[in-house]
Design an enzyme around this catalytic site. Sequence first.
Site, PDB file in Angstrom:
ATOM      1  N   TYR A  50       0.848  -1.205   0.000  1.00 47.41           N
ATOM      2  CA  TYR A  50       0.000   0.000   0.000  1.00 47.41           C
ATOM      3  C   TYR A  50       0.873   1.240   0.000  1.00 47.41           C
ATOM      4  O   TYR A  50       1.833   1.318   0.767  1.00 47.41           O
ATOM      5  CB  TYR A  50      -0.916   0.024   1.231  1.00 47.41           C
ATOM      6  N   GLU A  52      -0.605   4.695  -0.602  1.00 47.86           N
ATOM      7  CA  GLU A  52      -1.448   5.874  -0.862  1.00 47.86           C
ATOM      8  C   GLU A  52      -0.665   7.154  -0.603  1.00 47.86           C
ATOM      9  O   GLU A  52       0.070   7.261   0.383  1.00 47.86           O
ATOM     10  CB  GLU A  52      -2.703   5.823   0.018  1.00 47.86           C
ATOM     11  N   ASP A 195      -5.500  13.798 -25.532  1.00 52.16           N
ATOM     12  CA  ASP A 195      -5.497  12.389 -25.134  1.00 52.16           C
ATOM     13  C   ASP A 195      -4.744  11.643 -26.237  1.00 52.16           C
ATOM     14  O   ASP A 195      -5.297  11.354 -27.300  1.00 52.16           O
ATOM     15  CB  ASP A 195      -6.949  11.907 -25.014  1.00 52.16           C
ATOM     16  N   THR A 221      -2.790   6.365 -22.404  1.00 50.91           N
ATOM     17  CA  THR A 221      -2.647   5.019 -21.885  1.00 50.91           C
ATOM     18  C   THR A 221      -1.212   4.610 -22.196  1.00 50.91           C
ATOM     19  O   THR A 221      -0.510   5.281 -22.955  1.00 50.91           O
ATOM     20  CB  THR A 221      -3.622   4.031 -22.566  1.00 50.91           C
ATOM     21  N   LYS A 224      -0.715   0.939 -25.711  1.00 50.56           N
ATOM     22  CA  LYS A 224      -1.020   0.862 -27.144  1.00 50.56           C
ATOM     23  C   LYS A 224       0.307   0.957 -27.911  1.00 50.56           C
ATOM     24  O   LYS A 224       1.135   0.065 -27.774  1.00 50.56           O
ATOM     25  CB  LYS A 224      -2.044   1.939 -27.507  1.00 50.56           C
ATOM     26  N   ARG A 230      -0.947  -2.365 -19.251  1.00 47.49           N
ATOM     27  CA  ARG A 230      -2.289  -1.787 -19.430  1.00 47.49           C
ATOM     28  C   ARG A 230      -2.527  -0.766 -18.325  1.00 47.49           C
ATOM     29  O   ARG A 230      -2.858  -1.118 -17.183  1.00 47.49           O
ATOM     30  CB  ARG A 230      -3.327  -2.916 -19.368  1.00 47.49           C
TER      31      ARG A 230
HETATM   32  N1  DSN Z   1     -10.481   0.513 -26.443  1.00 45.79           N
HETATM   33  C1  DSN Z   1      -9.604   1.544 -26.948  1.00 45.79           C
HETATM   34  C2  DSN Z   1      -9.512   1.499 -28.432  1.00 45.79           C
HETATM   35  O1  DSN Z   1      -9.671   0.406 -28.943  1.00 45.79           O
HETATM   36  O2  DSN Z   1      -9.253   2.480 -29.082  1.00 45.79           O
HETATM   37  C3  DSN Z   1     -10.021   2.802 -26.461  1.00 45.79           C
HETATM   38  O3  DSN Z   1     -10.296   2.699 -25.092  1.00 45.79           O
END
Ligand code: DSN
Length: 410
Positions: A50, A52, A195, A221, A224, A230
């Site tokens: 933990y 926090e 984003d 994120t 990707k 993730r």
């Molecule tokens: N699921 C993602 C995508 O496929 O673009 C976005 O959250």
Amino acid sequence: MSLKDQDPELYQAIENEKKRAKQGLELIASENYTSQAVLEAMGSILTNKYAEGYPHRRYYGGNEFIDQVEDLAIERAKKLFGAEHVNVQPYSGTPANIAVYVALVPLGEKIMAMKLAHGGHLSHGHKVSFTGQGWKFVHYGVNKEGWLDYDEIERLAKKEKPKLIVSGFTAYPRVVDFKKFHEIAKEVGAYSMADIAHIAGIIATGQHPSPLPFTDVVTTTTHKTLRGPRSAMIMCKKELAEKIDRAVFPGLQGGPHEHIIAAKAVCFKEAMQPEFKDYIKQVLKNAKTLALRLQNYGFELVSGGTDNHLMLVDLTNKKVTGKEAETALDKAGITVNKNMIPYDPRSPFDPSGIRIGTPAVTSRGMKEKEMEKITFWINKAIENYKDKKVLAEIKKEVIEVCQAFPVPGT
Ligand code: DSN
């Protein structure tokens, strides 16, 4: 005791997924394969702790090494993207975006973003998402040819006067002028937010113009094109740091996932290496090849092509729906996702298009030659989308080719 011995049922499900990954062609534009090192960090004992709070300001004892982990992730992210401040604690992309809205825009006030049906994201204010219920979103779209129209976006911003303007998309195949978005935001007194989830790896390697350092807040994120675990992070200007940090913790989240933060640190280091730059170069080359070959087979691409890792195929002229194409390709061992195309007369459950991306197959080492083969199979599968025998034959060929391209981490 090993997972295999302790929980054979669960172990088998993982093994099955490994087999599926190895035997199939992953063309979902938002997916990728992390390295062994990233997987190792994710599966480490850091999950037990933990922590926090933030480095050197925790609510629990025993965090000296956890602080080292989170400091490393922050410093590397700052260096990789040239960010003034980074919060590496968001659990995933949607919570990261919500944290920004919470930090900068009072509930019920106006935010402007791209509509989902034109390539935005659920967390960019869609009515089924909490974002669309908590704030008043106004949406812009692309023009009939599938391109962003900055004059139109500026006109809408001046009319609506939002508090925040969001750029960054999940199904836009062209270069984004983040500078223009920022200028429009400043003109109307709004914060600018990008984003960059889909194109983070392309930006990190300097192969797409970066929204940093001028954009007020940048979310992404990490799994990707960036090829990490993730998860997500938020980058912002120093003067917004306190607001953003407070919105993430204690505003929206509890204990940070330090094993995932460790894996993000690993991913950021990987993304600084020359090999990663070469990887992204190949992702882009592969996307261009795939796009061109599809066009040679008579497929229509929204905006007429691609500048990044993905393309949006309008299947209307092929007399096949997105759902039918996705199902047929699945049977042929090729994974894509059905996708709305701008101004789609069909529904999201069975839209007119599919989205295709090259990050995952490129991580397996596939190049132009394989892209040509893949387009041949895509065309054949869609032409014969009802013919189980043809689809099964393609799958056999796919499995054979896949054997020469190992999936990292399996
Ligand atoms: N699921 C993602 C995508 O496929 O673009 C976005 O959250």
